[in-house]
Design an enzyme around this catalytic site. Structure first.
Site, PDB file in Angstrom:
ATOM      1  N   ASP A 296       0.840  -1.199   0.000  1.00 51.92           N
ATOM      2  CA  ASP A 296       0.000   0.000   0.000  1.00 51.92           C
ATOM      3  C   ASP A 296       0.879   1.255   0.000  1.00 51.92           C
ATOM      4  OD1 ASP A 296      -2.759   1.267   0.494  1.00 51.92           O
ATOM      5  OD2 ASP A 296      -1.584   2.085   2.140  1.00 51.92           O
ATOM      6  N   ASP A 343     -26.676  14.283 -17.602  1.00 49.77           N
ATOM      7  CA  ASP A 343     -27.374  13.132 -18.161  1.00 49.77           C
ATOM      8  C   ASP A 343     -28.396  13.654 -19.157  1.00 49.77           C
ATOM      9  OD1 ASP A 343     -27.541   9.988 -16.945  1.00 49.77           O
ATOM     10  OD2 ASP A 343     -29.146  10.594 -18.312  1.00 49.77           O
ATOM     11  N   GLU A 402     -22.676   0.460 -20.720  1.00 53.76           N
ATOM     12  CA  GLU A 402     -21.492  -0.287 -21.188  1.00 53.76           C
ATOM     13  C   GLU A 402     -21.711  -0.784 -22.620  1.00 53.76           C
ATOM     14  OE1 GLU A 402     -17.575  -2.024 -20.036  1.00 53.76           O
ATOM     15  OE2 GLU A 402     -18.736  -0.257 -19.577  1.00 53.76           O
ATOM     16  N   SER A 429     -15.774  -0.909 -17.820  1.00 51.14           N
ATOM     17  CA  SER A 429     -15.189  -1.992 -17.023  1.00 51.14           C
ATOM     18  C   SER A 429     -14.516  -3.047 -17.893  1.00 51.14           C
ATOM     19  CB  SER A 429     -16.259  -2.638 -16.145  1.00 51.14           C
ATOM     20  OG  SER A 429     -17.375  -3.006 -16.913  1.00 51.14           O
ATOM     21  N   HIS A 450     -11.517   3.301 -14.123  1.00 54.37           N
ATOM     22  CA  HIS A 450     -12.497   2.278 -13.740  1.00 54.37           C
ATOM     23  C   HIS A 450     -12.730   2.288 -12.234  1.00 54.37           C
ATOM     24  CE1 HIS A 450     -13.507  -2.285 -13.400  1.00 54.37           C
ATOM     25  NE2 HIS A 450     -14.591  -1.545 -13.369  1.00 54.37           N
ATOM     26  N   ASN A 500     -10.971  -7.081 -14.057  1.00 55.90           N
ATOM     27  CA  ASN A 500     -11.988  -7.926 -14.696  1.00 55.90           C
ATOM     28  C   ASN A 500     -11.367  -9.024 -15.550  1.00 55.90           C
ATOM     29  OD1 ASN A 500     -14.468  -7.062 -13.678  1.00 55.90           O
ATOM     30  ND2 ASN A 500     -14.452  -5.251 -14.978  1.00 55.90           N
TER      31      ASN A 500
END
Length: 729
Positions: A296, A343, A402, A429, A450, A500
């Site tokens: 870390d 939006d 997506e 993603s 991401h 992912n």
């Protein structure tokens, strides 16, 4: 000057009062092995002063002592038990001698006094603090327990309950709480700290304060009746079992040690602390948890270095509201960067603002903020249906659906509405960043960003470098992520990026187990209770969304057809076709109903077994070992491939991304730490038993080489020197 070392010095102040000042090179004081040895020498000088009347301990830094030097831990933990025990005895003799000085002592404590820093001030008679104090014993979070007398002195000073709460949980407390429980004797403004400490010391010297009576309880058995002891320790053990569980031995060991030592005086109690500390230090859990701390620090240091010449964005924007957009907007505003949230749908904007308001209200309920702060933060989120204000933003993150076509269109349109130097980022993603960059005129100003859901809780942000992303773009996005309180890790572009890309082989292992007749309930139980994941794969899929996983699985299969293209209909397909999308619509591997707090609670649903029977062989039992192997091998292989291909730069960054992004069990330390602990050769033997299951189980050549040469992924650590070889600082 009475004594001068590299990290501390000792000098006279006035009228027989000496001051011992911690003043290490660099920005912070640490209680490393050399400093402990130096402290011992300084105390030796004090012991020779016949005219000594009192001692003041203080720091010349913004923090008193941030703790032991954790970079030394891995080498200390490699030495034989007897040698480690000797080192602890030596360190404790130093603190005992500080405590036994024949004059009153006081610590003037500013900023952090953690771990060894806290244990040092526990050895003084009085403690005066500044309002910015954070004091505590975080050792159990590192898989160990206090080793410099903290588990002996703190219970005798505060009482068992308050001490157990701090030690077992690895907690630190602020100035007000420390004063309330008796950990400090007073709190004063920083500019009055030394003056206030001297006033207390003079009162003790003059006999107005009984410093000997103040010291005495720390030398004696814990004053606790049999009934009180039974209650305190039974409750503490129950709480630890519930929160830490079997994978974290340190908290329960600490509680049992304090209980066993309660009836003894200081010397015998310290011996018990020593006997408990040493075996903990030799556990894989301690090595893994210390490794996480060091990783870390490495990751944060890398981000700091990357952004040293870059200005943090002052104004941001989010494209796409809803839960994710609202979460990003909240996080940015909460950390002081105003944000425009755009939006095309009024409903989505309302949803995004509601999400931000909900998160702020939770902070209000917890007493973290007041109504004024809440109003101030929410007023820095500006919802809009058009591009008003976009000419002033430094950075924009796109968080729309997506779908590559939609994302390309939105990004291309936005590029025309912002300044030429504005950075654009996509919260995709799985979709390769270089593919999305094709829609832009200034691809050098674009990269991936991401976030993980829920944004306010998940520490990781993957920053994805596309083929044309500039260094300045990456640095600006890293700076914004850091400002948001996140841990940014830069990865190179590929389908699924890092997290992912390695998650879906894990899901593929799950699907194959189900295909071969395993019960998803048992798999979840084994992966949670035995391996230590916060959620098993079935539950995780329900939380992620079966529809989301189904789509991502297709993207990954297209990106890596050799390994990730399957030739059978799996459980994810079956649930998706049956419109069972997980928690979002109440039906997945489980059925979900809201509990009294409005949170989804899972329940058994027999209908899912009928659905899975269509894509599975007849049910059969699998051992825990086989379940763990078949789940983990595809993931670990893919993690190794990512390192070999340069998708992720180092084992440290890979492990932190897994822990912070997926909840990889911290006591394993990440995939590379787990591999090193297991040993590459042993892992190879295990994986070869399953290579018939397909390409995901084929071990990469680089890992085979490691196994052949018995090489770890992390650099080998040399054991620490014996106590007799210690040099002072």
């Amino acid at each position: 000057m009475l004594y001068k070392g590299d990290t501390l010095y000792l000098d006279w102040l006035e009228d027989g009062i000496a001051e011992l000042v911690f003043d290490a090179p660099g920005s912070v004081n640490k209680l490393d092995t050399a400093t402990v040895a130096s402290l011992g020498e300084a105390i030796g000088v004090l012991e020779q002063q016949s005219d000594l009347k009192g001692l003041l301990l203080r720091s010349n830094k913004a923090a008193f002592i941030v703790g032991a030097d954790i970079t030394e831990f891995l080498s200390l933990f490699l030495v034989p038990e007897e040698q480690l025990s000797q080192w602890l005895h030596f360190a404790n003799s130093v603190f005992n001698r500080l405590e036994d000085l024949p004059v009153p002592t006081i610590a003037a404590v500013n900023g952090y006094a953690l771990g060894g820093g806290c244990e040092c001030v526990l050895a003084t008679d009085y403690r005066l603090a500044t309002p910015d104090l954070r004091i505590g014993l975080p050792e159990t979070k590192l898989g160990i327990m206090p080793g410099f007398g903290g588990s002996v002195r703190m219970p005798r000073m505060l009482g068992a309950d308050s001490a157990l709460e701090i030690i077992a949980a690895g907690k630190d407390v602020g100035a007000d709480q420390a004063l309330k429980i008796g950990l400090v004797d007073g709190v004063v403004k920083a500019e009055k700290l030394v003056e206030g400490a001297m006033a207390i010391l003079r009162q003790a010297i003059n006999g107005d304060l009984d410093w000997k009576a103040k010291r005495q309880p720390k030398l004696e058995p814990l004053k606790l009746s049999k009934i009180e002891a039974t209650m305190s320790f039974t409750i503490a053990k129950g709480m630890v079992a519930q929160t830490a569980g079997k994978h974290y031995p340190a908290p329960i060991t600490a509680v049992k040690t304090i209980e066993a030592a309660a009836r003894f005086g200081r010397e015998e109690a310290l011996n018990l602390e020593n006997k408990s500390f040493v075996p903990l230090a030799h556990t894989n859990e301690a090595r893994a948890l210390v490794g996480i701390f060091l990783n870390d620090q490495y990751v944060k240091g890398k981000a700091k270095k990357l952004t040293k010449d870059v200005e943090t964005p002052k104004q941001a924007a989010v494209l796409g509201a809803g839960i994710m957009g609202g979460g990003i907007a909240y996080q940015s505003a909460w950390k002081g960067v105003p944000v425009v949230m755009k939006d095309i749908n009024d409903k989505s904007l309302t949803l995004g603002m509601t999400e931000a308001a909900k998160l702020l209200n939770k902070q209000l309920e917890r007493g973290k903020i007041d109504g004024l702060k809440l109003a101030g933060v929410i007023s820095t989120i500006h919802p809009t249906l058009d591009y008003a204000g976009f000419d002033r933003v430094d950075i924009v993150v796109e968080a729309v659906v997506e779908n590559p076509k939609v994302k390309k269109a939105v990004l291309a349109e936005t590029e025309q509405k912002v300044r030429p130097d504005t950075v654009l980022a996509s919260n995709t993603s799985t979709i390769p960043i270089s593919e999305l960059a094709n829609a832009l005129e200034r691809p050098e100003n674009f990269c991936g960003m991401h976030f993980f859901n829920p944004v306010h809780r998940m520490p990781l942000v993957e920053i994805i470098r596309g083929e044309k992303s500039s260094d300045e773009t990456i640095a600006k996005v890293v700076a914004w992520a850091s400002k948001m309180g996140k841990t940014p890790i830069v990865v190179n572009d590929c389908p699924g990026f890092f997290v992912n890309r390695v998650l879906f082989p894990y899901f593929a292992g799950f699907s194959q187990l189900l295909r071969d007749g395993a019960d998803f309930r048992k798999i979840d139980k084994v992966m949670e209770k035995q391996f230590g994941w916060p959620m098993g794969p079935a539950y995780l899929l329900d939380v992620v969304g079966i529809d989301t996983a189904h789509h991502a699985q297709a993207v990954m299969a297209a990106g890596f057809p050799q390994r990730m293209q399957k030739d059978y209909r799996d459980a994810i397909d079956a649930l998706f076709d049956a419109n069972r999308f997980g928690q979002k619509n109440g039906l997945g591997f489980w059925r979900y109903k809201e509990d009294s707090k409005g949170k989804p609670k899972k329940e058994e649903d027999a209908a899912v077994d009928d659905l899975l029977a269509e894509v599975s062989q007849p049910k059969r039992d699998f051992s825990e070992e086989e379940i763990i192997a078949r789940m983990m091998i595809p993931m670990v292989n893919e993690v190794v491939r990512c390192l070999e291909e340069g998708i992720i730069a180092t084992p440290a960054e890979a492990d932190m991304a897994l822990v912070y992004g997926l909840g990889f069990p911290p006591f394993h330390g990440g995939a590379f730490r787990w591999l090193d602990t297991l040993g590459s050769a042993k892992y190879l033997d295990m994986a070869q038993q399953y290579q018939h299951l397909g390409p995901l189980y084929e071990v990469p050549e680089g890992l085979r080489n490691k196994a052949r040469h018995n090489e770890p992924y992390y650099p080998p650590v040399e054991p620490a020197r014996p106590v007799g070889d210690l040099k002072t600082a």
